[in-house]
Every structure is written in structure tokens, then in C-alpha cells.
Write a protein that holds these residues in place. Sequence first.
Motif, mmCIF file in Angstrom:
data_model
loop_
_atom_site.group_PDB
_atom_site.id
_atom_site.type_symbol
_atom_site.label_atom_id
_atom_site.label_comp_id
_atom_site.label_asym_id
_atom_site.label_seq_id
_atom_site.Cartn_x
_atom_site.Cartn_y
_atom_site.Cartn_z
ATOM 1 N N ARG A 123 49.921 47.102 44.899
ATOM 2 C CA ARG A 123 48.480 46.835 44.911
ATOM 3 C C ARG A 123 47.918 47.176 46.292
ATOM 4 O O ARG A 123 48.630 47.155 47.290
ATOM 5 C CB ARG A 123 48.195 45.381 44.591
ATOM 6 C CG ARG A 123 48.428 44.428 45.733
ATOM 7 C CD ARG A 123 47.873 43.057 45.407
ATOM 8 N NE ARG A 123 48.549 42.445 44.307
ATOM 9 C CZ ARG A 123 49.690 41.769 44.415
ATOM 10 N NH1 ARG A 123 50.270 41.639 45.576
ATOM 11 N NH2 ARG A 123 50.229 41.210 43.349
ATOM 12 N N PHE A 181 45.541 49.238 41.735
ATOM 13 C CA PHE A 181 46.903 48.923 41.338
ATOM 14 C C PHE A 181 47.573 50.150 40.736
ATOM 15 O O PHE A 181 46.920 51.021 40.170
ATOM 16 C CB PHE A 181 46.928 47.832 40.246
ATOM 17 C CG PHE A 181 46.229 46.566 40.601
ATOM 18 C CD1 PHE A 181 44.872 46.425 40.396
ATOM 19 C CD2 PHE A 181 46.932 45.505 41.139
ATOM 20 C CE1 PHE A 181 44.214 45.241 40.723
ATOM 21 C CE2 PHE A 181 46.287 44.321 41.459
ATOM 22 C CZ PHE A 181 44.930 44.193 41.249
ATOM 23 N N TYR A 193 40.077 45.996 44.186
ATOM 24 C CA TYR A 193 41.529 46.143 44.213
ATOM 25 C C TYR A 193 41.911 47.406 43.441
ATOM 26 O O TYR A 193 41.272 47.759 42.452
ATOM 27 C CB TYR A 193 42.224 44.964 43.531
ATOM 28 C CG TYR A 193 42.029 43.614 44.172
ATOM 29 C CD1 TYR A 193 41.098 42.721 43.671
ATOM 30 C CD2 TYR A 193 42.794 43.225 45.263
ATOM 31 C CE1 TYR A 193 40.926 41.468 44.231
ATOM 32 C CE2 TYR A 193 42.631 41.966 45.831
ATOM 33 C CZ TYR A 193 41.686 41.096 45.302
ATOM 34 O OH TYR A 193 41.521 39.861 45.865
ATOM 35 N N THR A 236 36.039 42.804 42.533
ATOM 36 C CA THR A 236 36.167 41.423 43.011
ATOM 37 C C THR A 236 35.021 40.554 42.501
ATOM 38 O O THR A 236 34.936 39.384 42.846
ATOM 39 C CB THR A 236 36.191 41.373 44.543
ATOM 40 O OG1 THR A 236 34.999 41.977 45.048
ATOM 41 C CG2 THR A 236 37.396 42.090 45.093
ATOM 42 N N ARG A 258 40.137 47.109 39.874
ATOM 43 C CA ARG A 258 39.617 45.790 39.550
ATOM 44 C C ARG A 258 38.556 45.391 40.567
ATOM 45 O O ARG A 258 38.815 45.399 41.762
ATOM 46 C CB ARG A 258 40.728 44.741 39.530
ATOM 47 C CG ARG A 258 40.240 43.378 39.016
ATOM 48 C CD ARG A 258 41.339 42.355 38.992
ATOM 49 N NE ARG A 258 40.886 41.139 38.313
ATOM 50 C CZ ARG A 258 41.546 39.992 38.315
ATOM 51 N NH1 ARG A 258 42.714 39.886 38.935
ATOM 52 N NH2 ARG A 258 41.071 38.935 37.678
ATOM 53 N N GLY A 279 32.229 39.520 39.066
ATOM 54 C CA GLY A 279 32.075 39.517 37.625
ATOM 55 C C GLY A 279 33.333 39.077 36.907
ATOM 56 O O GLY A 279 34.050 38.197 37.359
ATOM 57 N N ASN A 280 33.632 39.707 35.765
ATOM 58 C CA ASN A 280 34.760 39.268 34.954
ATOM 59 C C ASN A 280 36.096 39.741 35.484
ATOM 60 O O ASN A 280 37.137 39.376 34.966
ATOM 61 C CB ASN A 280 34.585 39.730 33.504
ATOM 62 C CG ASN A 280 34.575 41.241 33.374
ATOM 63 O OD1 ASN A 280 35.499 41.918 33.820
ATOM 64 N ND2 ASN A 280 33.553 41.777 32.765
ATOM 65 N N GLU A 281 36.064 40.614 36.464
ATOM 66 C CA GLU A 281 37.269 41.052 37.151
ATOM 67 C C GLU A 281 38.284 41.693 36.217
ATOM 68 O O GLU A 281 39.493 41.542 36.388
ATOM 69 C CB GLU A 281 37.907 39.883 37.902
ATOM 70 C CG GLU A 281 36.959 39.301 38.947
ATOM 71 C CD GLU A 281 37.558 38.132 39.685
ATOM 72 O OE1 GLU A 281 36.859 37.125 39.864
ATOM 73 O OE2 GLU A 281 38.735 38.214 40.065
ATOM 74 N N LYS A 282 37.826 42.389 35.231
ATOM 75 C CA LYS A 282 38.744 43.063 34.335
ATOM 76 C C LYS A 282 39.364 44.256 35.027
ATOM 77 O O LYS A 282 38.827 44.797 35.982
ATOM 78 C CB LYS A 282 38.004 43.517 33.079
ATOM 79 C CG LYS A 282 36.977 44.630 33.314
ATOM 80 C CD LYS A 282 36.279 44.997 32.033
ATOM 81 C CE LYS A 282 35.245 46.085 32.231
ATOM 82 N NZ LYS A 282 35.837 47.380 32.562
ATOM 83 N N LEU A 283 40.512 44.692 34.534
ATOM 84 C CA LEU A 283 41.150 45.909 34.995
ATOM 85 C C LEU A 283 40.626 47.091 34.187
ATOM 86 O O LEU A 283 40.560 47.022 32.962
ATOM 87 C CB LEU A 283 42.660 45.836 34.811
ATOM 88 C CG LEU A 283 43.509 45.155 35.876
ATOM 89 C CD1 LEU A 283 44.970 45.266 35.499
ATOM 90 C CD2 LEU A 283 43.269 45.758 37.236
ATOM 91 N N THR A 284 40.270 48.164 34.883
ATOM 92 C CA THR A 284 39.941 49.430 34.235
ATOM 93 C C THR A 284 41.089 50.383 34.501
ATOM 94 O O THR A 284 41.447 50.620 35.656
ATOM 95 C CB THR A 284 38.632 50.003 34.788
ATOM 96 O OG1 THR A 284 37.570 49.075 34.529
ATOM 97 C CG2 THR A 284 38.300 51.329 34.115
ATOM 98 N N PHE A 285 41.654 50.941 33.418
ATOM 99 C CA PHE A 285 42.859 51.756 33.528
ATOM 100 C C PHE A 285 42.548 53.239 33.422
ATOM 101 O O PHE A 285 41.619 53.650 32.721
ATOM 102 C CB PHE A 285 43.831 51.403 32.403
ATOM 103 C CG PHE A 285 44.523 50.088 32.570
ATOM 104 C CD1 PHE A 285 43.935 48.919 32.142
ATOM 105 C CD2 PHE A 285 45.771 50.020 33.171
ATOM 106 C CE1 PHE A 285 44.573 47.696 32.298
ATOM 107 C CE2 PHE A 285 46.417 48.805 33.324
ATOM 108 C CZ PHE A 285 45.820 47.650 32.896
#
Lengths: 114, 115
Positions: free
Chosen positions: B50, B35, B33, B97, B95, B99-105
Amino acid sequence: NAGVTQTPKFRILKIGQSMTLQCTQDMNHNYMYWYRQDPGMGLKLIYYSVGAGITDKGEVPNGYNVSRSTTEDFPLRLELAAPSQTSVYFCASSYGHPNTGELFFGEGSRLTVL
Amino acid sequence: AQTVTQSQPEMSVQEAETVTLSCTYDTSESDYYLFWYKQPPSRQMILVIRQEAYKQQNATENRFSVNFQKAAKSFSLKISDSQLGDAAMYFCAYRSTFGNEKLTFGTGTRLTIIP
């Protein structure tokens, strides 16, 4: 529906003090996260949790601890505060996969360590 | 590890005009994903739009649209008919889909609207 609620919104600490940032969500999300945002920068992941009783380190975990005893709550503990921990802290939550992918954020907590 | 790059620290646009914010990312995954989040002075992170990587059609939300180029790993945000309330920091985020699905900014772009 309150969403993600963080307290306190502002706090000043002295070097060496400890404190806990509280985070609670009422959306029954499995995933919860703590990010920090330094001035002029993006957000960096401190810790995350994929469910009650499960936590793991993110990119910048040193100096912090977390716990996840319930689905709703994910407190962040700062031990022995240092000036480098001066930042704005964001708690966030989301559904697990598959989902819309969106993270829902709290309003942030501004922490200053002097 | 995934990385997100926003090469424009600051942008400005005349009210009612159109502006495009750039974002590139690096990943070896095929499904993910993307965003755009808006952060006004109130600090609240607000989802703007998104995009799911498996969808070829570019996402659109009212005055906000994206240009998603998967092969080029590019994800730009276009704001049409800019309004004073659009002034904010804009963050691109990735993000997985898995594993931990964290957002990387990304590091953000500060958008100023000129009246």
C-alpha cells in the motif's frame, strides 16, 4: 481470528430462484462491502455499509439487496436470479477513516445461474 | 469519479528476474491510498503493498516495491527475484480518504512466471 467468512463457496441457481450469500467478520470493522468479479475483470462494487443499519448502493446494485442489522453480518440477497448474475462474489470489510486503508476480503463465492 | 487503468492484461517473467506492472489512475483528490492486491488461483485477494498519497517515499515490502509518481498519477509495482509463487492476477486499486472509502479496481494483469 477468522477474518471475513463467506458462505456458500459455490452455488448453482436456476433462473428466477432466490438466495442469500452470507458474510460475517470478527474484526469489529465498521465498513463492509460486496463486490462482484466477472471473468477477466476487476471487482465492481454492488453495495456497501458504513455501520449497522446503514447501507448504500455501489456501481452495480440492480438485482441485489442487502441488510446490516449487526456490525458483524452483511448478507447479500439475490432476488429472481438471472444468467447475468453469474459471477464470483467477494465480501470485504475495513475500519473507517483514519485507518490503514486496507480492505480485508473473504475467499469469494462462485455463483452460477443456469 | 476515480478510475484505475492497467494497460497490461498479461505479463510474463523468467524466474529470478525482475518485472514491473503498470497502473495509472485519475482523481481530483490530493489525499488517497493506492494498493496492489494479488489474486492467486485460490481467488483470495491478498494485499501486496500500500502507498499513502501524502508520503513521497515509495513503499517497499521485501521483494515488492512501488514507483509512485503523484503528479503523473502513476503507481507501478516492481517484483524482484520473481518466484513461481508470484504467479497470479495483480490488481491495482484506489481508495479515497473521504466518503464511503470504497476501493476502485483496475482490470488486472495476469503474471506468469517462466521456470
